[in-house]
Write a protein that holds these residues in place. Structure first.
Motif, PDB file in Angstrom:
ATOM      1  N   ILE A 278      21.399  18.413 -48.461  1.00 20.14           N
ATOM      2  CA  ILE A 278      20.952  18.796 -49.515  1.00 20.14           C
ATOM      3  C   ILE A 278      21.146  17.735 -50.467  1.00 20.14           C
TER       4      ILE A 278
ATOM      5  N   ALA B 111      18.031  16.231 -52.257  1.00 18.96           N
ATOM      6  CA  ALA B 111      17.842  16.621 -53.790  1.00 18.96           C
ATOM      7  C   ALA B 111      17.489  15.481 -54.688  1.00 18.96           C
TER       8      ALA B 111
ATOM      9  N   VAL C 183      23.256  21.784 -55.247  1.00 19.99           N
ATOM     10  CA  VAL C 183      23.770  22.144 -53.716  1.00 19.99           C
ATOM     11  C   VAL C 183      24.434  23.416 -53.875  1.00 19.99           C
TER      12      VAL C 183
ATOM     13  N   VAL D 134      21.603  25.996 -53.987  1.00 25.03           N
ATOM     14  CA  VAL D 134      20.957  26.201 -52.745  1.00 25.03           C
ATOM     15  C   VAL D 134      21.762  27.225 -51.769  1.00 25.03           C
TER      16      VAL D 134
ATOM     17  N   LEU E  47      12.718  23.121 -47.546  1.00 22.95           N
ATOM     18  CA  LEU E  47      13.335  22.282 -48.470  1.00 22.95           C
ATOM     19  C   LEU E  47      12.975  22.219 -49.850  1.00 22.95           C
TER      20      LEU E  47
ATOM     21  N   ILE F  42      15.358  23.721 -53.041  1.00 22.00           N
ATOM     22  CA  ILE F  42      16.033  22.649 -53.829  1.00 22.00           C
ATOM     23  C   ILE F  42      15.447  22.884 -55.177  1.00 22.00           C
TER      24      ILE F  42
END
Length: 159
Positions: free
Chosen positions: A36, A40, A61, A64, A132, A136
């Protein structure tokens, strides 16, 4: 249009990759945060300021991780499989075309991986990209420290 043969080949290849990655469970070892943290900044390139970049990535992070923890267990398992695939070097190389570790990958390499998955002819990879992306961006927009940068005053006050 996907043929039956392509569908079966994709299913078999995807199942094999997920089984190989699942045997090692790299996401269970805390490597999910590394993935991540690498992805990101590329996804949020236009939204991150230079002055607090590292802090914003760390908050994203953590966001998430919080978002994943709030999902239903079957969904958490699917997300875990996605991160297993991306964290394990052989499956990452085959599925994402990235041989280096996430921490050493360049923004260009990560951007190419994301674009390949985003515009893939395989729905499985498109779904991986969407997961994803949503995790994010959802985590980033949920962090109150990021709201002033986008002009959002925050939720209305309930009286």
């Amino acid at each position: 249009m996907t043929t039956r043969r392509q569908f079966l080949q994709t299913g078999l290849a995807g199942g094999l990759l997920l089984n190989i990655a699942g045997c090692t469970r790299p996401s269970a070892n805390g490597r999910r945060g590394t993935v991540i943290a690498a992805i990101a900044p590329v996804m949020l390139a236009g939204a991150l300021g230079q002055e607090e970049r590292e802090a914003a990535i760390a908050r994203t992070v953590a966001g998430v991780e919080t978002a994943i923890a709030g999902l239903a267990l079957p969904v958490q398992e699917e997300i875990g499989e996605l991160f297993d695939l991306l964290a394990f070097t052989p499956t990452r190389a085959l599925a994402a075309g990235l041989w280096t570790d996430w921490a050493q990958a360049t923004p260009g390499e990560i951007r190419a991986f994301l674009e390949n998955w985003r515009h893939s002819r395989f729905d499985l990879l498109k779904s991986g990209y969407a997961a994803l992306h949503d995790l994010i961006f959802g985590a980033w927009y949920a962090i109150p420290e990021n709201w002033p940068g986008i002009g959002y005053p925050g939720p209305p006050e309930v009286k």
